[in-house]
Design a protein around this motif. Sequence first.
Motif, PDB file in Angstrom:
ATOM      1  N   ILE A 110       0.845  -1.202   0.000  1.00  0.00           N
ATOM      2  CA  ILE A 110       0.000   0.000   0.000  1.00  0.00           C
ATOM      3  C   ILE A 110       0.880   1.251   0.000  1.00  0.00           C
ATOM      4  O   ILE A 110       0.644   2.203  -0.747  1.00  0.00           O
ATOM      5  CB  ILE A 110      -0.962   0.000   1.213  1.00  0.00           C
ATOM      6  CG1 ILE A 110      -2.047  -1.048   1.007  1.00  0.00           C
ATOM      7  CG2 ILE A 110      -1.577   1.376   1.427  1.00  0.00           C
ATOM      8  CD1 ILE A 110      -2.984  -1.222   2.184  1.00  0.00           C
ATOM      9  N   ILE A 111       1.912   1.258   0.844  1.00  0.00           N
ATOM     10  CA  ILE A 111       2.816   2.413   0.917  1.00  0.00           C
ATOM     11  C   ILE A 111       3.533   2.613  -0.410  1.00  0.00           C
ATOM     12  O   ILE A 111       3.658   3.738  -0.904  1.00  0.00           O
ATOM     13  CB  ILE A 111       3.828   2.241   2.069  1.00  0.00           C
ATOM     14  CG1 ILE A 111       3.111   2.331   3.411  1.00  0.00           C
ATOM     15  CG2 ILE A 111       4.938   3.282   1.985  1.00  0.00           C
ATOM     16  CD1 ILE A 111       3.975   1.957   4.592  1.00  0.00           C
ATOM     17  N   LYS A 145       3.311   9.425   7.822  1.00  0.00           N
ATOM     18  CA  LYS A 145       3.781   9.166   9.185  1.00  0.00           C
ATOM     19  C   LYS A 145       3.130   7.866   9.633  1.00  0.00           C
ATOM     20  O   LYS A 145       1.914   7.778   9.767  1.00  0.00           O
ATOM     21  CB  LYS A 145       3.386  10.318  10.111  1.00  0.00           C
ATOM     22  CG  LYS A 145       3.937  10.169  11.515  1.00  0.00           C
ATOM     23  CD  LYS A 145       3.603  11.387  12.356  1.00  0.00           C
ATOM     24  CE  LYS A 145       4.191  11.258  13.752  1.00  0.00           C
ATOM     25  NZ  LYS A 145       3.816  12.398  14.597  1.00  0.00           N
ATOM     26  N   LEU A 146       3.943   6.828   9.855  1.00  0.00           N
ATOM     27  CA  LEU A 146       3.452   5.512  10.244  1.00  0.00           C
ATOM     28  C   LEU A 146       3.684   5.308  11.734  1.00  0.00           C
ATOM     29  O   LEU A 146       4.805   5.464  12.217  1.00  0.00           O
ATOM     30  CB  LEU A 146       4.174   4.430   9.442  1.00  0.00           C
ATOM     31  CG  LEU A 146       4.080   4.581   7.910  1.00  0.00           C
ATOM     32  CD1 LEU A 146       4.934   3.537   7.230  1.00  0.00           C
ATOM     33  CD2 LEU A 146       2.637   4.478   7.458  1.00  0.00           C
ATOM     34  N   ILE A 147       2.613   4.955  12.455  1.00  0.00           N
ATOM     35  CA  ILE A 147       2.688   4.850  13.911  1.00  0.00           C
ATOM     36  C   ILE A 147       2.142   3.487  14.352  1.00  0.00           C
ATOM     37  O   ILE A 147       0.948   3.219  14.178  1.00  0.00           O
ATOM     38  CB  ILE A 147       1.863   5.965  14.584  1.00  0.00           C
ATOM     39  CG1 ILE A 147       2.219   7.328  13.987  1.00  0.00           C
ATOM     40  CG2 ILE A 147       2.076   5.957  16.095  1.00  0.00           C
ATOM     41  CD1 ILE A 147       1.221   8.412  14.289  1.00  0.00           C
ATOM     42  N   PRO A 148       3.003   2.624  14.911  1.00  0.00           N
ATOM     43  CA  PRO A 148       2.483   1.349  15.429  1.00  0.00           C
ATOM     44  C   PRO A 148       1.610   1.590  16.664  1.00  0.00           C
ATOM     45  O   PRO A 148       2.014   2.301  17.580  1.00  0.00           O
ATOM     46  CB  PRO A 148       3.749   0.551  15.772  1.00  0.00           C
ATOM     47  CG  PRO A 148       4.830   1.567  15.914  1.00  0.00           C
ATOM     48  CD  PRO A 148       4.444   2.759  15.096  1.00  0.00           C
ATOM     49  N   MET A 149       0.402   1.021  16.667  1.00  0.00           N
ATOM     50  CA  MET A 149      -0.552   1.226  17.767  1.00  0.00           C
ATOM     51  C   MET A 149      -1.431  -0.004  17.922  1.00  0.00           C
ATOM     52  O   MET A 149      -1.777  -0.644  16.927  1.00  0.00           O
ATOM     53  CB  MET A 149      -1.506   2.409  17.474  1.00  0.00           C
ATOM     54  CG  MET A 149      -0.899   3.760  17.384  1.00  0.00           C
ATOM     55  SD  MET A 149      -2.221   4.947  16.991  1.00  0.00           S
ATOM     56  CE  MET A 149      -1.410   6.482  17.359  1.00  0.00           C
ATOM     57  N   ASP A 150      -1.839  -0.280  19.151  1.00  0.00           N
ATOM     58  CA  ASP A 150      -2.843  -1.317  19.381  1.00  0.00           C
ATOM     59  C   ASP A 150      -4.182  -0.860  18.818  1.00  0.00           C
ATOM     60  O   ASP A 150      -4.410   0.339  18.601  1.00  0.00           O
ATOM     61  CB  ASP A 150      -2.991  -1.602  20.879  1.00  0.00           C
ATOM     62  CG  ASP A 150      -1.768  -2.310  21.448  1.00  0.00           C
ATOM     63  OD1 ASP A 150      -1.043  -2.940  20.662  1.00  0.00           O
ATOM     64  OD2 ASP A 150      -1.546  -2.215  22.670  1.00  0.00           O
ATOM     65  N   ARG A 151      -5.062  -1.818  18.621  1.00  0.00           N
ATOM     66  CA  ARG A 151      -6.367  -1.532  18.030  1.00  0.00           C
ATOM     67  C   ARG A 151      -7.132  -0.443  18.783  1.00  0.00           C
ATOM     68  O   ARG A 151      -7.597   0.526  18.203  1.00  0.00           O
ATOM     69  CB  ARG A 151      -7.205  -2.814  17.999  1.00  0.00           C
ATOM     70  CG  ARG A 151      -8.580  -2.603  17.423  1.00  0.00           C
ATOM     71  CD  ARG A 151      -9.568  -3.709  17.742  1.00  0.00           C
ATOM     72  NE  ARG A 151      -9.012  -5.025  17.816  1.00  0.00           N
ATOM     73  CZ  ARG A 151      -9.585  -6.095  17.260  1.00  0.00           C
ATOM     74  NH1 ARG A 151     -10.709  -5.979  16.597  1.00  0.00           N
ATOM     75  NH2 ARG A 151      -9.056  -7.282  17.398  1.00  0.00           N
ATOM     76  N   GLY A 152      -7.267  -0.592  20.102  1.00  0.00           N
ATOM     77  CA  GLY A 152      -8.033   0.375  20.894  1.00  0.00           C
ATOM     78  C   GLY A 152      -7.443   1.766  20.851  1.00  0.00           C
ATOM     79  O   GLY A 152      -8.168   2.764  20.774  1.00  0.00           O
TER      80      GLY A 152
END
Length: 198
Positions: free
Chosen positions: A109-110, A123-130
């Motif tokens: 996609i990127i 800007k890509l940010i790793p995050m949990d679903r919630g």
Amino acid sequence: MDLRRLRHFVAVAEELHFGRAAERAHVVQSAISQQLKLLEDELGFTLIRRSRQDVSLTLLGEVFLPEAREILQRTEEAVRRLKASASGIVGRLSIGFVDNVLWTLLSPIIRDFRERWPHVDLKLIPMDRGVQVEAIAAGTIDIGMIPAPSHLAAAVRTEVLISAPLMVALPSANVLALRSKVEMAELAAEPFVTFPCK
């Protein structure tokens, strides 16, 4: 400073001929002369020497010519970037994602996105679903990439990017491992690892 006067000055400076400069600017020759005179009056310096036989730059005209070109170029670039920004071609996009998406879905996609919109800052940010759901609601990220959404606010729109069958991995000693299909209810008493629900 009137940009039209700068354009006319550059045309005269490059052509060294009022008639050709007027043709290039698509105006009458008297308009070129008038705008150049107004520019010189505004600056307080003579930029062009005029005679019946010759048109040439003064020393100050030679100094001013590259500056005028740069002003015009920067103005055109600013307008181009403004139009591009208004149409979404430049800007910034923040994407939250769960770790496993990085290795499967996110990379292509990127790559495709960068080919289509090379001037958009990603800007890509790793995050949990919630955390992603909260960040979208708060406006701190633009897009979240999560496993099947649970409870989302009505203002959050979802789009399925990819779907795949749900698989379960079981120890070979487990009686359910011998079956080709297992119902979810049958796993209720089994300890298992999955994506966080929040």
